[in-house]
Scaffold this active site. Structure first.
Site, PDB file in Angstrom:
ATOM      1  N   PRO A  62      -3.787 -15.385 -39.224  1.00 35.31           N
ATOM      2  CA  PRO A  62      -5.005 -14.406 -38.353  1.00 35.31           C
ATOM      3  C   PRO A  62      -5.742 -14.580 -38.972  1.00 35.31           C
ATOM      4  CG  PRO A  62      -2.364 -13.195 -39.145  1.00 35.31           C
ATOM      5  CD  PRO A  62      -2.477 -14.063 -40.027  1.00 35.31           C
ATOM      6  N   HIS A  63      -7.228 -14.790 -38.144  1.00 37.95           N
ATOM      7  CA  HIS A  63      -7.856 -15.371 -38.046  1.00 37.95           C
ATOM      8  C   HIS A  63      -9.455 -14.533 -37.111  1.00 37.95           C
ATOM      9  CE1 HIS A  63      -6.797 -18.327 -36.096  1.00 37.95           C
ATOM     10  NE2 HIS A  63      -8.125 -18.872 -35.863  1.00 37.95           N
ATOM     11  N   GLY A  64     -10.879 -14.883 -37.477  1.00 38.83           N
ATOM     12  CA  GLY A  64     -11.774 -14.116 -37.166  1.00 38.83           C
ATOM     13  C   GLY A  64     -12.199 -15.566 -35.956  1.00 38.83           C
TER      14      GLY A  64
END
Length: 144
Positions: A62-64
């Site tokens: 998960p990352h932006g």
């Protein structure tokens, strides 16, 4: 990698009920360790709506979104074991969450190191089944 990954960035034996809870937990750890502003977490959820961060081999990263870069204070990585697994998509079970935040293009280097370690399912299962944070950090120590 050892300057970015330390024992405060690792959670052993987490339990989450769903993908959103998993992403929020990952984001919360990035916020608590000073890598990102709190609004980065919502951008992580947005990213997941655009494209799944499930990578295979029981791993999600998960990352932006691209516009979340302004919320990154410094590059960081967090690792969360989820031995019981959490479904990211039908048939896509995640047992290892690796949250990343990269300043500038530093996240690309982080991603390549993570990819090297996680490309082998035996490494992933070793991390998922590790009983200490030091054991987990050892998987990433010699990655170039």
């Amino acid at each position: 990698m050892s300057t970015i990954l330390n024992d405060q960035n690792i959670v052993l034996k987490a339990e989450v009920n769903n993908k959103e809870e998993a992403i929020r937990l990952t984001g919360k750890l990035l916020v608590e360790n000073g890598y990102v502003e709190p609004d980065y977490v919502e951008k992580m959820l947005e990213r997941e709506e655009l494209t799944s961060t499930y990578m295979g081999n029981f791993v999600a990263i998960p990352h932006g979104t691209e516009d979340a870069k302004k919320s990154v204070k410094e590059s960081g990585i967090v690792i969360i074991q989820v031995p019981g697994g959490v479904e990211f998509a039908p048939g896509s079970e995640v047992k290892l969450l690796i949250g990343i935040a990269g300043k500038g293009d530093e996240h690309l280097e982080l991603l390549s190191k993570i990819a090297i370690v996680c490309s082998a399912e035996e490494n992933v299962m070793g991390i998922v089944n590790a009983s200490s944070k030091e054991e987990i950090m050892a998987f990433f120590e010699d990655v170039e």
